[in-house]
Design an enzyme around this catalytic site. Structure first.
Site, PDB file in Angstrom:
ATOM      1  N   LYS A 171      81.014  83.139 117.787  1.00  0.00           N
ATOM      2  CA  LYS A 171      80.597  84.507 118.156  1.00  0.00           C
ATOM      3  C   LYS A 171      81.273  85.370 117.405  1.00  0.00           C
ATOM      4  CE  LYS A 171      80.349  86.557 122.106  1.00  0.00           C
ATOM      5  NZ  LYS A 171      81.118  87.710 122.081  1.00  0.00           N
TER       6      LYS A 171
ATOM      7  N   GLU B 134      76.053  93.969 125.063  1.00  0.00           N
ATOM      8  CA  GLU B 134      76.817  94.093 125.978  1.00  0.00           C
ATOM      9  C   GLU B 134      76.618  95.760 126.549  1.00  0.00           C
ATOM     10  OE1 GLU B 134      81.326  93.753 127.485  1.00  0.00           O
ATOM     11  OE2 GLU B 134      80.872  92.978 125.631  1.00  0.00           O
TER      12      GLU B 134
ATOM     13  N   ASP C 175      86.709  85.508 123.995  1.00  0.00           N
ATOM     14  CA  ASP C 175      88.462  86.188 123.722  1.00  0.00           C
ATOM     15  C   ASP C 175      88.647  86.794 125.142  1.00  0.00           C
ATOM     16  OD1 ASP C 175      86.659  88.207 123.834  1.00  0.00           O
ATOM     17  OD2 ASP C 175      87.240  88.674 121.681  1.00  0.00           O
TER      18      ASP C 175
END
Length: 272
Positions: free
Chosen positions: A121, A190, A52
């Protein structure tokens, strides 16, 4: 110590688990269009993420939130048409799965049917557990995403490193185990401390892919436009630029402008 690379004709979710068990690191990059995906796949990338992040690098939005499900399907279908070997994972965009598990399943089915992607995801832990289970029960592979979750940027208020405090770190570890138990085939971590990321990777049997999560995980992912140096405003510590395409492309285009205006292009050999 390096590990002998096994040749895979086609990467599957099973291939990634096999790589982790053998200690072979997994390479992952984003792609959003046919031409770039063709190059990335041909270069030998294991996983292509249709992220995205297209909202940022392709559409110029400040965050990932504005991109729609229809737009993600468009980008994903362009990528899928280009690949021969890579596993294609597609982000479920903000608003397409958070409301309820039925909506999440509908969104995932649309991505799989209309784009031809191989997996989806999803960001989040226990709060999206039921949505993950509903999608997995339909036979759709799911990759989790923990740590800094860009779709929740307005909740966090910053893109700083996550899980530095014990409470958040403990929750992240619990969420990782939950994602594995639920049936996810992998997890993206992340922007979290490297020590924590290594601990998580060693605690689960599924592959853990890091972005700003150190070298103790099972693989790495970067945004293609960042690592090629097409973007130049974004400079986090974890980013290694392998090229400086921003400068090279600017030089080339400037030269083209000069050649057109000076009548140098096209020359005699470039005409019919």
């Amino acid at each position: 110590m390096s590990v002998a690379k096994k040749e895979y004709k086609r990467i599957t979710v099973k291939s990634l688990v096999d790589m982790k068990s053998r200690g072979e690191k997994i390479s992952m990059l984003t792609a959003y269009d046919y031409t770039m995906a063709k190059i990335v796949d041909g270069a030998g990338i294991d996983v292509i993420l249709v992220g995205d992040s297209a909202s940022n690098v392709m559409a110029g939005h400040e965050t990932t939130l504005p991109i729609t499900l229809d737009q993600m399907i468009y980008h994903a279908s362009s990528v899928v048409r280009a690949i021969d070997r890579s596993l294609v994972v597609v982000d479920l965009p903000f608003g397409s799965y958070q409301s309820d598990p039925k909506e999440a399943l509908r969104s995932a089915i649309r991505i799989m049917k209309e784009s031809g992607g191989h997996a989806v995801k999803m960001e989040g832990g226990k709060e999206v557990k039921e949505s993950i289970k509903r999608i997995l029960n339909a036979g759709i592979p799911v990759m989790g995403h923990l740590g800094l979750t860009p779709q929740s940027i307005y909740k966090f208020g910053t893109y700083t490193v996550r899980a530095k405090e014990e409470q958040e770190a403990q929750q992240l570890k619990e969420d990782a185990l939950m994602l594995e138990k639920a049936g996810c085939f992998g997890i993206v971590l992340e922007k979290i401390p490297a020590v924590l990321a290594k601990e998580v990777a060693e605690s689960v049997s599924i592959p853990v892919i890091g972005i700003g999560a150190g070298d103790g995980v099972d693989g790495q992912v970067l945004v293609l436009h960042d690592m090629l140096g097409m973007t130049h405003e974004f400079n986090p510590r974890f980013l290694r630029r392998y090229m400086n395409l921003y400068e090279d492309m600017t030089t080339a285009i400037s030269q083209y402008v000069k050649d057109v205006k000076s009548l140098d292009f096209p020359n005699d050999s470039e005409q019919y």
